[in-house]
Design an enzyme around this catalytic site. Structure first.
Site, PDB file in Angstrom:
ATOM      1  N   TRP A 152       0.783  -1.233   0.000  1.00  0.00           N
ATOM      2  CA  TRP A 152       0.000   0.000   0.000  1.00  0.00           C
ATOM      3  C   TRP A 152       0.812   1.280   0.000  1.00  0.00           C
ATOM      4  O   TRP A 152       0.265   2.365  -0.047  1.00  0.00           O
ATOM      5  CB  TRP A 152      -0.959   0.030   1.189  1.00  0.00           C
ATOM      6  CG  TRP A 152      -0.405  -0.531   2.473  1.00  0.00           C
ATOM      7  CD1 TRP A 152      -0.688  -1.757   3.016  1.00  0.00           C
ATOM      8  CD2 TRP A 152       0.536   0.070   3.371  1.00  0.00           C
ATOM      9  NE1 TRP A 152       0.013  -1.944   4.182  1.00  0.00           N
ATOM     10  CE2 TRP A 152       0.773  -0.836   4.432  1.00  0.00           C
ATOM     11  CE3 TRP A 152       1.201   1.303   3.389  1.00  0.00           C
ATOM     12  CZ2 TRP A 152       1.638  -0.577   5.487  1.00  0.00           C
ATOM     13  CZ3 TRP A 152       2.070   1.570   4.433  1.00  0.00           C
ATOM     14  CH2 TRP A 152       2.277   0.642   5.464  1.00  0.00           C
ATOM     15  N   ASN A 153       2.136   1.191   0.056  1.00  0.00           N
ATOM     16  CA  ASN A 153       2.881   2.436   0.242  1.00  0.00           C
ATOM     17  C   ASN A 153       3.125   3.215  -1.052  1.00  0.00           C
ATOM     18  O   ASN A 153       3.216   4.438  -1.013  1.00  0.00           O
ATOM     19  CB  ASN A 153       4.198   2.169   0.982  1.00  0.00           C
ATOM     20  CG  ASN A 153       5.033   1.109   0.314  1.00  0.00           C
ATOM     21  OD1 ASN A 153       4.574   0.416  -0.600  1.00  0.00           O
ATOM     22  ND2 ASN A 153       6.259   0.973   0.755  1.00  0.00           N
ATOM     23  N   GLU A 250       9.593  -8.666  -3.829  1.00  0.00           N
ATOM     24  CA  GLU A 250      10.143  -7.426  -3.253  1.00  0.00           C
ATOM     25  C   GLU A 250       9.579  -7.317  -1.847  1.00  0.00           C
ATOM     26  O   GLU A 250       8.429  -6.920  -1.660  1.00  0.00           O
ATOM     27  CB  GLU A 250       9.704  -6.220  -4.090  1.00  0.00           C
ATOM     28  CG  GLU A 250      10.285  -6.178  -5.484  1.00  0.00           C
ATOM     29  CD  GLU A 250      11.787  -5.944  -5.493  1.00  0.00           C
ATOM     30  OE1 GLU A 250      12.362  -5.599  -4.441  1.00  0.00           O
ATOM     31  OE2 GLU A 250      12.388  -6.139  -6.559  1.00  0.00           O
ATOM     32  N   CYS A 284      10.024   0.345   2.169  1.00  0.00           N
ATOM     33  CA  CYS A 284      10.679  -0.945   2.417  1.00  0.00           C
ATOM     34  C   CYS A 284      12.182  -0.828   2.588  1.00  0.00           C
ATOM     35  O   CYS A 284      12.783  -1.560   3.364  1.00  0.00           O
ATOM     36  CB  CYS A 284      10.374  -1.884   1.267  1.00  0.00           C
ATOM     37  SG  CYS A 284      10.765  -1.141  -0.320  1.00  0.00           S
ATOM     38  N   GLU A 458      13.810  -5.447  -9.680  1.00  0.00           N
ATOM     39  CA  GLU A 458      12.940  -4.595 -10.486  1.00  0.00           C
ATOM     40  C   GLU A 458      13.806  -3.503 -11.104  1.00  0.00           C
ATOM     41  O   GLU A 458      14.941  -3.278 -10.703  1.00  0.00           O
ATOM     42  CB  GLU A 458      11.826  -3.999  -9.623  1.00  0.00           C
ATOM     43  CG  GLU A 458      10.924  -5.098  -9.077  1.00  0.00           C
ATOM     44  CD  GLU A 458       9.559  -4.627  -8.609  1.00  0.00           C
ATOM     45  OE1 GLU A 458       9.517  -3.797  -7.684  1.00  0.00           O
ATOM     46  OE2 GLU A 458       8.549  -5.117  -9.160  1.00  0.00           O
TER      47      GLU A 458
HETATM   48  P1  NDP Z   1       1.430  -7.525   2.906  1.00  0.00           P
HETATM   49  O1  NDP Z   1       2.484  -8.542   2.807  1.00  0.00           O
HETATM   50  O2  NDP Z   1       0.495  -7.566   4.026  1.00  0.00           O
HETATM   51  O3  NDP Z   1       0.554  -7.517   1.575  1.00  0.00           O
HETATM   52  C1  NDP Z   1       1.099  -7.371   0.289  1.00  0.00           C
HETATM   53  C2  NDP Z   1       0.054  -7.730  -0.753  1.00  0.00           C
HETATM   54  O4  NDP Z   1      -0.136  -9.158  -0.778  1.00  0.00           O
HETATM   55  C3  NDP Z   1      -1.317  -7.144  -0.489  1.00  0.00           C
HETATM   56  O5  NDP Z   1      -1.912  -6.771  -1.725  1.00  0.00           O
HETATM   57  C4  NDP Z   1      -2.035  -8.308   0.159  1.00  0.00           C
HETATM   58  O6  NDP Z   1      -3.435  -8.214   0.085  1.00  0.00           O
HETATM   59  C5  NDP Z   1      -1.512  -9.470  -0.639  1.00  0.00           C
HETATM   60  N1  NDP Z   1      -1.647 -10.782   0.003  1.00  0.00           N
HETATM   61  C6  NDP Z   1      -1.767 -11.068   1.327  1.00  0.00           C
HETATM   62  N2  NDP Z   1      -1.838 -12.409   1.516  1.00  0.00           N
HETATM   63  C7  NDP Z   1      -1.728 -12.985   0.299  1.00  0.00           C
HETATM   64  C8  NDP Z   1      -1.700 -14.342  -0.168  1.00  0.00           C
HETATM   65  N3  NDP Z   1      -1.774 -15.379   0.664  1.00  0.00           N
HETATM   66  N4  NDP Z   1      -1.577 -14.563  -1.494  1.00  0.00           N
HETATM   67  C9  NDP Z   1      -1.465 -13.531  -2.353  1.00  0.00           C
HETATM   68  N5  NDP Z   1      -1.497 -12.233  -1.979  1.00  0.00           N
HETATM   69  C10 NDP Z   1      -1.612 -11.953  -0.669  1.00  0.00           C
HETATM   70  O7  NDP Z   1       2.224  -6.135   2.861  1.00  0.00           O
HETATM   71  P2  NDP Z   1       1.682  -4.663   3.112  1.00  0.00           P
HETATM   72  O8  NDP Z   1       0.657  -4.316   2.089  1.00  0.00           O
HETATM   73  O9  NDP Z   1       1.361  -4.528   4.552  1.00  0.00           O
HETATM   74  O10 NDP Z   1       2.990  -3.798   2.769  1.00  0.00           O
HETATM   75  C11 NDP Z   1       4.034  -3.614   3.658  1.00  0.00           C
HETATM   76  C12 NDP Z   1       5.173  -4.580   3.361  1.00  0.00           C
HETATM   77  O11 NDP Z   1       5.601  -4.456   2.013  1.00  0.00           O
HETATM   78  C13 NDP Z   1       6.403  -4.279   4.195  1.00  0.00           C
HETATM   79  O12 NDP Z   1       6.970  -5.463   4.702  1.00  0.00           O
HETATM   80  C14 NDP Z   1       7.357  -3.655   3.195  1.00  0.00           C
HETATM   81  O13 NDP Z   1       8.694  -3.759   3.546  1.00  0.00           O
HETATM   82  C15 NDP Z   1       7.002  -4.356   1.940  1.00  0.00           C
HETATM   83  N6  NDP Z   1       7.422  -3.557   0.791  1.00  0.00           N
HETATM   84  C16 NDP Z   1       8.492  -3.978   0.035  1.00  0.00           C
HETATM   85  C17 NDP Z   1       8.949  -3.217  -1.010  1.00  0.00           C
HETATM   86  C18 NDP Z   1      10.088  -3.678  -1.861  1.00  0.00           C
HETATM   87  O14 NDP Z   1      10.196  -3.229  -2.992  1.00  0.00           O
HETATM   88  N7  NDP Z   1      10.954  -4.563  -1.410  1.00  0.00           N
HETATM   89  C19 NDP Z   1       8.324  -1.935  -1.356  1.00  0.00           C
HETATM   90  C20 NDP Z   1       7.193  -1.613  -0.526  1.00  0.00           C
HETATM   91  C21 NDP Z   1       6.778  -2.404   0.517  1.00  0.00           C
HETATM   92  P3  NDP Z   1      -4.187  -7.537   1.326  1.00  0.00           P
HETATM   93  O15 NDP Z   1      -3.568  -6.195   1.507  1.00  0.00           O
HETATM   94  O16 NDP Z   1      -5.561  -7.483   0.899  1.00  0.00           O
HETATM   95  O17 NDP Z   1      -3.923  -8.457   2.502  1.00  0.00           O
END
Ligand code: NDP
Length: 484
Positions: A152-153, A250, A284, A458
């Site tokens: 979501w960020n 990621e 992240c 990426e």
């Molecule tokens: P989440 O891991 O909670 O969710 C990420 C996405 O995956 C959401 O769209 C979520 O849906 C979906 N999801 C959840 N469970 C499943 C599943 N079992 N199968 C498939 N999809 C699923 O992360 P957040 O949204 O809370 O984001 C924060 C995290 O993202 C932090 O750890 C951050 O470090 C990381 N991040 C990494 C980046 C990078 O480039 N390395 C960049 C930005 C963030 P739903 O939200 O509906 O649960």
């Protein structure tokens, strides 16, 4: 201000689609707590429709030349830049990030990705390998249908960072945004289609984790690219492995910034601010463990505190604001829990440390000093505006402690000693590193993590390897020499 309610929840096969049978998703403006849009999660029928559309669209798209595909992406980049103001306002409503940030970091970054990969699309070639009279040629082929799942960020940026290289290589995409920030990816889809993308090539379906899980396990899908947390990454990687699908992961981090005694203090403080408080710390790659050498520590803390006093926290729609709220009440509460733990485990509070006394999900930018390696705030990803300062004396000690984490997304070094800078960064276990700056992620540079922080990269030419595969064709020019 932009009206946040989209025409419909999903974008499938070139058009907006609604199905109110799906679970309701309320999109909340984090600065006030008001509901600004209501959408619905995709039903199994809609997921099916999106995947069928992607499967069919991919064939049409892959049959076009790379130059033609690139032209569409570059046109989309131009439209995105023309609409930057409106798209930035939407990003601000979706995430709560200040307009001052979103005007320069979101639709602009998405446009860069579309332009960059649009430019590469026409030059994705294989090679010729001469073997005497025989020869081999290789062809770079698309993977097929790619699923993108976003955190979501950075909802606009993530939708484009995944979409642009996927489309440049001739794939189709079904993208599922985080249900917390469902609005911006729809605009990416709309603009791509306005730029001439064939129907079905880029689709957006809304939903919670169950929709993501349904997409990942579908046999029509060839590749999954997730931006999310490590626990979600584990689940998605395992589900993808079952179907032997390609992945890009990621994931999260707990990245170190090493500040040596000889560092330029203003740059070091600036780097620590960029690496901890941009997007209210919801990044992240943030360098949340700031290792400061003992000789510079007091001066560093004093200057950091002074600069934090100039923060402009407020309505993110006001361009003067440079510090916004947490994305949700839930994320705010998670971060508040870490603040309590920091104090309880003995860290020394230098700035902030509590919820701001105003509407919305605001937390004061917080700095803890005297943090030790075993404290919870030094070990777990907080994903909020919380900077931990840890002391060190020797280079060896700092490197060993910086690497003592399961994460490996990013790392930074501040020093004026050229050889030390390269020696230290060379030993840090991280995918995306900076010397004397922090958190800059231009599309030309590979981005991604090592260890538990992810798989794949990426951006840059490197991303092409994760959205295509090589076919190798051996051409026999002489008689076939068989043993019998
Ligand atoms: P989440 O891991 O909670 O969710 C990420 C996405 O995956 C959401 O769209 C979520 O849906 C979906 N999801 C959840 N469970 C499943 C599943 N079992 N199968 C498939 N999809 C699923 O992360 P957040 O949204 O809370 O984001 C924060 C995290 O993202 C932090 O750890 C951050 O470090 C990381 N991040 C990494 C980046 C990078 O480039 N390395 C960049 C930005 C963030 P739903 O939200 O509906 O649960």
């Amino acid at each position: 201000m932009t009206n946040a309610q989209p025409k419909a929840s999903h974008f499938i096969n070139g058009e907006y689609v609604e199905d109110t049978n799906g679970q309701q998703i309320n999109c909340i403006f984090p600065a006030t707590g008001e509901t600004i849009a209501t959408l619905h999660s995709a039903t199994p029928e809609l997921i099916d429709r999106a995947l069928d559309a992607a499967k069919a669209g991919q064939k049409t798209w892959a049959a076009m030349s790379g130059t033609e595909r690139g032209r569409v992406l570059r046109r989309a980049a131009d439209i995105m830049r023309e609409r930057n103001h409106e798209l930035s306002q939407l990003e601000t409503l979706d995430t709560g990030k200040p307009l001052q940030e979103t005007l320069v970091a979101d639709a602009t970054s998405a446009a860069d990705a579309l332009e960059y990969f649009g430019g590469l699309a026409g030059s994705l070639t294989g090679e010729h390998i001469q073997l005497g009279d025989d020869w081999v040629y290789t062809k770079r082929e698309p993977l097929g249908v790619c699923v993108g799942i976003g955190a979501w960020n950075y909802p606009t940026q993530i939708a484009a960072w995944k979409g642009a290289p996927a489309l440049a290589c001739g794939n189709a995409m079904v993208f599922k945004p985080s249900e917390t920030t469902p609005l911006c990816a729809l605009k990416v889809a709309e603009i791509l289609h306005e730029a001439g993308l064939p129907a079905g090539v880029y689709n957006v379906v809304q939903g919670y984790g169950d929709v993501g899980a349904a997409l990942v396990s579908d046999p029509r899908v060839d590749k999954v690219s997730l931006t999310g947390s490590v626990p979600t990454g584990r689940k998605v990687y395992a589900a993808a492995a079952d179907g032997m699908k390609h992945v890009t992961m990621e994931l999260g981090g707990k990245s170190p910034i090493l500040i040596f005694d000889d560092a330029d203090i203003e740059d070091a403080v600036g780097g620590a601010i960029l690496g901890n408080f941009y997007s209210s710390g919801q990044v992240c790659s943030n360098g949340t463990r700031v290792f400061v050498q003992k000789g510079i520590k007091d001066a560093f803390l004093a200057r950091l505190k002074e600069r934090l006093e100039t923060v402009v926290m407020g309505d993110p729609r006001d361009e003067a604001t440079n510090f916004g709220p947490m994305v949700t009440a839930n994320q705010m509460n998670i971060v508040l829990g870490y603040l309590e733990k920091g104090v309880a485990e003995g860290a020394r509070l230098i700035s902030g440390g509590k919820r701001a006394s105003r509407d919305g999900f605001f937390i004061e930018p917080t700095v803890f000093a005297d943090v030790t390696d075993t404290m919870t705030i030094a070990q777990e990803e907080i994903f909020g505006p919380v900077l931990s300062v840890l002391d060190f004396e020797t280079e060896e000690d700092a490197i060993a402690r910086a690497n003592a984490t399961e994460f490996g997304l990013s790392a930074g070094v501040f020093t004026k000693d050229l050889t030390r800078a390269h020696r230290v960064i060379g030993q840090l276990e991280a995918g995306s590193c900076w010397i004397n700056t922090y958190n800059l992620a231009p599309v030309e540079a590979p981005f991604g993590g090592s260890k538990m922080s992810g798989v794949g990269r990426e951006n840059s030419k490197e991303a092409i390897n994760y959205y295509s595969q090589m076919k190798s064709v051996y051409v026999g020019m002489g008689p076939v020499d068989a043993p019998f």
